[in-house]
Each structure stands twice: as structure tokens, then as C-alpha cells.
Design a protein around this motif. Structure first.
Motif, PDB file in Angstrom:
ATOM      1  N   LEU A  16       0.824  -1.204   0.000  1.00  0.00           N
ATOM      2  CA  LEU A  16       0.000   0.000   0.000  1.00  0.00           C
ATOM      3  C   LEU A  16       0.860   1.255   0.000  1.00  0.00           C
ATOM      4  O   LEU A  16       0.546   2.235  -0.674  1.00  0.00           O
ATOM      5  N   VAL A  17       1.961   1.234   0.719  1.00  0.00           N
ATOM      6  CA  VAL A  17       2.845   2.403   0.793  1.00  0.00           C
ATOM      7  C   VAL A  17       3.321   2.822  -0.596  1.00  0.00           C
ATOM      8  O   VAL A  17       3.403   4.007  -0.902  1.00  0.00           O
ATOM      9  N   VAL A  18       3.613   1.866  -1.452  1.00  0.00           N
ATOM     10  CA  VAL A  18       4.065   2.166  -2.820  1.00  0.00           C
ATOM     11  C   VAL A  18       2.950   2.853  -3.599  1.00  0.00           C
ATOM     12  O   VAL A  18       3.175   3.865  -4.271  1.00  0.00           O
ATOM     13  N   ASP A  19       1.735   2.324  -3.491  1.00  0.00           N
ATOM     14  CA  ASP A  19       0.608   2.922  -4.202  1.00  0.00           C
ATOM     15  C   ASP A  19       0.311   4.338  -3.709  1.00  0.00           C
ATOM     16  O   ASP A  19       0.001   5.227  -4.505  1.00  0.00           O
ATOM     17  N   VAL A  20       0.411   4.552  -2.398  1.00  0.00           N
ATOM     18  CA  VAL A  20       0.151   5.886  -1.842  1.00  0.00           C
ATOM     19  C   VAL A  20       1.169   6.890  -2.362  1.00  0.00           C
ATOM     20  O   VAL A  20       0.813   7.967  -2.859  1.00  0.00           O
ATOM     21  N   VAL A  21       2.445   6.551  -2.286  1.00  0.00           N
ATOM     22  CA  VAL A  21       3.488   7.476  -2.723  1.00  0.00           C
ATOM     23  C   VAL A  21       3.357   7.760  -4.218  1.00  0.00           C
ATOM     24  O   VAL A  21       3.446   8.919  -4.646  1.00  0.00           O
ATOM     25  N   GLU A  22       3.103   6.743  -5.022  1.00  0.00           N
ATOM     26  CA  GLU A  22       2.957   6.958  -6.469  1.00  0.00           C
ATOM     27  C   GLU A  22       1.721   7.802  -6.790  1.00  0.00           C
ATOM     28  O   GLU A  22       1.755   8.632  -7.697  1.00  0.00           O
ATOM     29  N   ALA A  23       0.640   7.616  -6.061  1.00  0.00           N
ATOM     30  CA  ALA A  23      -0.571   8.410  -6.300  1.00  0.00           C
ATOM     31  C   ALA A  23      -0.337   9.877  -5.942  1.00  0.00           C
ATOM     32  O   ALA A  23      -0.697  10.777  -6.718  1.00  0.00           O
ATOM     33  N   VAL A  24       0.292  10.130  -4.795  1.00  0.00           N
ATOM     34  CA  VAL A  24       0.576  11.512  -4.402  1.00  0.00           C
ATOM     35  C   VAL A  24       1.582  12.132  -5.368  1.00  0.00           C
ATOM     36  O   VAL A  24       1.446  13.302  -5.756  1.00  0.00           O
ATOM     37  N   GLU A  25       2.545  11.370  -5.806  1.00  0.00           N
ATOM     38  CA  GLU A  25       3.516  11.840  -6.793  1.00  0.00           C
ATOM     39  C   GLU A  25       2.792  12.266  -8.074  1.00  0.00           C
ATOM     40  O   GLU A  25       3.065  13.330  -8.627  1.00  0.00           O
ATOM     41  N   SER A  26       1.840  11.474  -8.505  1.00  0.00           N
ATOM     42  CA  SER A  26       1.091  11.767  -9.729  1.00  0.00           C
ATOM     43  C   SER A  26       0.256  13.040  -9.598  1.00  0.00           C
ATOM     44  O   SER A  26       0.225  13.866 -10.512  1.00  0.00           O
TER      45      SER A  26
END
Length: 85
Positions: A16-26
Motif C-alpha cells: 500500500l505504501v508504494v501505491d500511496v506514494v505513487e498516487a501523491v507523486e502523480s
């Protein structure tokens, strides 16, 4: 100012941490290296345990100027925090 909310589907094959960081990055336009470490903001293990505990679970937190909402461990909703000037 228009609504900048974006929704992302969770990858069940990744943390989940990977998805959160990538979503905020986007949404933010910042590179991952420019974002603060997520673990300094929220206990992601607690978030993962909560959203995996059953259906209908929604967990929200603020990260790097954004509101992140995890819904049923299947969706992420990210939107910039409202700034009052």
C-alpha cells in the motif's frame, strides 16, 4: 479553484505504501525523491491492517499537502489540501 481529486485503483500485488506514494507523486507533480518519507506522517502498517480488516473500511490521512483516503483496500483518493489565503 476546481476540484483536483483523483482516484486510483490499488494494486493488490504491491505494498500500500508504494501505491500511496505513487498516487501523491502523480497528483502533486513532485518526484518521489522530493516527497517526505511516508513513515514520518502515518503508520502504514496500521493503515494496512485497518483496511484489510473488513469491507466498508475507510482510512484517511494527510501526506505532503494532500488528503489521502484508502477505501476498502481497493481504491485510493488523493486531493490537495485546501489552502486558505
Amino acid at each position: 479553484m476546481g476540484c483536483s481529486q483523483r482516484e486510483f485503483r490499488r494494486s493488490q500485488e504491491r505494498a500500500l505504501v508504494v501505491d500511496v506514494v505513487e498516487a501523491v507523486e502523480s497528483v502533486s507533480g513532485f518526484e518521489q525523491s522530493e516527497l517526505p518519507p511516508l513513515y514520518e506522517t502515518v503508520d502504514m502498517e496500521a493503515v494496512e491492517n485497518a483496511v484489510r480488516s473488513g469491507s466498508g473500511v475507510v482510512v484517511g490521512f494527510e501526506y505532503s499537502g494532500h488528503t489521502v483516503t484508502v477505501v476498502d483496500n481497493s481504491r485510493l483518493i488523493v486531493e490537495p489540501l485546501e489552502r486558505s489565503e
